[in-house]
Design a protein around this motif. Structure first.
Motif, PDB file in Angstrom:
ATOM      1  N   VAL A   1     -16.213  64.940  17.233  1.00  0.00           N
ATOM      2  CA  VAL A   1     -15.336  65.834  18.054  1.00  0.00           C
ATOM      3  C   VAL A   1     -14.452  65.040  19.019  1.00  0.00           C
ATOM      4  CG1 VAL A   1     -15.310  67.287  20.099  1.00  0.00           C
ATOM      5  CG2 VAL A   1     -17.268  67.461  18.492  1.00  0.00           C
ATOM      6  N   VAL A   2     -13.130  65.126  18.876  1.00  0.00           N
ATOM      7  CA  VAL A   2     -12.174  64.414  19.391  1.00  0.00           C
ATOM      8  C   VAL A   2     -12.068  64.885  20.934  1.00  0.00           C
ATOM      9  CG1 VAL A   2      -9.661  63.834  19.574  1.00  0.00           C
ATOM     10  CG2 VAL A   2     -10.911  64.097  17.327  1.00  0.00           C
ATOM     11  N   GLY A   3     -11.926  64.090  21.790  1.00  0.00           N
ATOM     12  CA  GLY A   3     -11.974  64.414  23.272  1.00  0.00           C
ATOM     13  C   GLY A   3     -10.946  63.370  23.991  1.00  0.00           C
ATOM     14  N   ILE A   4     -10.618  63.600  25.209  1.00  0.00           N
ATOM     15  CA  ILE A   4     -10.017  62.808  26.049  1.00  0.00           C
ATOM     16  C   ILE A   4     -10.814  62.459  27.310  1.00  0.00           C
ATOM     17  CG2 ILE A   4      -8.742  64.752  26.847  1.00  0.00           C
ATOM     18  CD1 ILE A   4      -6.291  62.738  26.995  1.00  0.00           C
ATOM     19  N   ALA A   5     -10.473  61.487  28.072  1.00  0.00           N
ATOM     20  CA  ALA A   5     -10.882  61.159  29.407  1.00  0.00           C
ATOM     21  C   ALA A   5     -10.034  60.482  30.195  1.00  0.00           C
ATOM     22  CB  ALA A   5     -12.157  60.272  29.357  1.00  0.00           C
ATOM     23  N   GLY A   6     -10.187  60.393  31.564  1.00  0.00           N
ATOM     24  CA  GLY A   6      -9.205  59.747  32.680  1.00  0.00           C
ATOM     25  C   GLY A   6      -8.158  60.717  32.879  1.00  0.00           C
ATOM     26  N   ILE A   7      -7.922  61.712  32.694  1.00  0.00           N
ATOM     27  CA  ILE A   7      -6.833  62.580  33.134  1.00  0.00           C
ATOM     28  C   ILE A   7      -7.221  63.510  34.228  1.00  0.00           C
ATOM     29  CG2 ILE A   7      -5.967  63.068  30.793  1.00  0.00           C
ATOM     30  CD1 ILE A   7      -7.298  65.751  30.629  1.00  0.00           C
ATOM     31  N   ASP A   8      -6.222  63.985  34.989  1.00  0.00           N
ATOM     32  CA  ASP A   8      -6.485  64.824  36.139  1.00  0.00           C
ATOM     33  C   ASP A   8      -6.756  66.206  35.709  1.00  0.00           C
ATOM     34  OD1 ASP A   8      -6.535  66.296  38.561  1.00  0.00           O
ATOM     35  OD2 ASP A   8      -4.759  65.203  39.284  1.00  0.00           O
ATOM     36  N   THR A   9      -8.170  66.379  35.540  1.00  0.00           N
ATOM     37  CA  THR A   9      -8.671  67.820  35.084  1.00  0.00           C
ATOM     38  C   THR A   9      -8.200  68.978  36.209  1.00  0.00           C
ATOM     39  OG1 THR A   9     -10.784  67.291  35.716  1.00  0.00           O
ATOM     40  CG2 THR A   9     -10.105  67.128  33.420  1.00  0.00           C
ATOM     41  N   ARG A  10      -8.075  68.568  37.249  1.00  0.00           N
ATOM     42  CA  ARG A  10      -7.817  69.719  38.183  1.00  0.00           C
ATOM     43  C   ARG A  10      -6.307  69.938  38.308  1.00  0.00           C
ATOM     44  NH1 ARG A  10      -9.116  69.101  44.624  1.00  0.00           N
ATOM     45  NH2 ARG A  10     -11.162  69.516  43.762  1.00  0.00           N
TER      46      ARG A  10
END
Length: 372
Positions: A108-117
């Motif tokens: 599963v390709v994911g991403i972290a460190g973004i402003d999810t709000r």
């Protein structure tokens, strides 16, 4: 090891840049947000999230790691995962491995460190969008990534139940004394649903989504259950025809989520795509008969047309919109007054989530008992 750059790309050209979380590569899907503060393992393994990239609105994800007990199916179905602050290490006595390790293990390709709000606010304004997560060597020019997203399939018109259903029928025995038999049409059913029925003495025969009314009758079912699942309910003509045959035979029927939408279509109602759907563990629903408000778990991007408390006539007698969403008035339940059938848009098994709606399984049990 260095940080691997990643990007969440939306079809309208908006790009959010962060770092890889899970497998490095590329994945496409409809970008949606879920407001649950916990229960990410149940969310990711829920077949209803097939072909969707889930954005977690809770800022920190991964605190409890990944265990071997809470999966709602045999695999992660979400096409991708986007989080703000992944926990550096899990802390829970049931944890067996970190979340990012499990994402990578299952591809599963994911991403972290973004402003999810900010992502969530953007989706609330624009509606759910097609998108893609790109990382490592899959990162390309902005134009190329946007083009790849724009060429991907949307959710409207998508028939996905066949992708997630069981291939062969199987039986989950009743716990303790058997009280009744249920034929459950698997449209992407979460594992906790038949378990909840089994604890109430129901022997559950789980059937493929393509099953016929003859398949249902062969189980000796006292009632029929229509499960949750992914995709556009407007494509479920085969299942709608099956439900009409069940209603003609006056067999008790209970549907949730996609199953609710299919019952709605069988009763002559149209369905439509919500702007950004209802996904999370904190959505208030009002019961038309009592006025009681339940806090519910939900995961759907489509809804049945109708107004709160509306009564209408169907081919099978009188019916009513039995529940509606306190936030936007969307139809959250249907009840056939002249026949033994009802449905809800939310998840009474609520894994993970509030258990306000769990008594609906008891209501289904009583409906089958009264039919005898």
């Amino acid at each position: 090891m260095g940080i691997t750059e990643a990007a969440l790309v939306l079809e309208d050209g908006r790009i959010f840049r962060g770092e890889s979380f899970g497998r490095v590569g590329a994945s496409l899907g409809e970008v949606v947000f879920s407001t649950g503060m916990t229960g990410y393992q149940e969310t990711l393994t829920d077949p209803s999230y097939h072909r969707q990239i889930v954005v977690a609105t809770a800022p920190q994800i991964g605190n409890t790691g990944w265990n071997d007990e809470d999966d709602e199916s045999t695999r992660i179905w979400a096409a991708g995962y986007a989080v703000r602050d992944p926990a550096p290490r899990p802390s829970n006595w049931r944890s067996r491995r970190p979340l990012d390790e499990e994402l990578a293990r299952q591809g599963v390709v994911g991403i972290a460190g973004i402003d999810t709000r900010t992502v969530t606010r953007h989706l609330r304004r624009s509606g759910s969008l097609r998108g893609g997560v790109f990382s490592g060597a899959a990162l390309a020019s902005d134009d190329d990534m946007i083009a790849a997203v724009s060429e991907s399939a949307g959710m409207t018109g998508a028939y996905l139940a066949a992708d997630v259903t069981t291939v062969e029928p199987y039986v989950i025995p009743a716990e303790g004394r058997k009280r009744c038999t249920v034929a459950a049409l698997d449209l992407g059913m979460k594992a906790s649903i038949p378990r909840m029925m089994a604890t109430r003495g129901m022997e559950v025969h789980v059937l493929p989504s393509s099953s016929t009314v003859e398949d249902v009758l062969m189980t000796g079912a006292d009632g029929v259950f229509l499960s949750n699942g992914p995709g556009d309910p407007a494509t479920a003509d085969t299942q709608v025809a099956l439900v009409r045959q069940v209603l003609e035979r006056n067999i008790p029927l209970f549907g949730i989520c996609l199953g609710h939408q299919i019952l709605g279509r069988a009763l002559g109602r149209a369905t439509y795509k919500l702007p950004y759907g209802h996904r999370g563990l904190n959505i208030p629903v009002i019961d038309a008969s009592s006025g009681a408000v339940s806090i519910t778990a939900q995961n759907h991007g489509f809804a049945v047309e109708g107004e709160p408390r509306e009564e209408f006539v169907t081919d099978f007698g009188r019916a009513q919109v039995s529940h509606h969403c306190a936030n936007d008035g969307a139809v959250e339940g249907l009840r056939l007054w002249d026949g033994p059938a009802f449905s809800v848009q939310f998840h009474p098994e609520a894994a993970a989530g509030p258990h306000d709606a769990a008594p609906l399984f008891d209501q289904f049990s009583r409906l089958m008992e009264e039919a005898h």
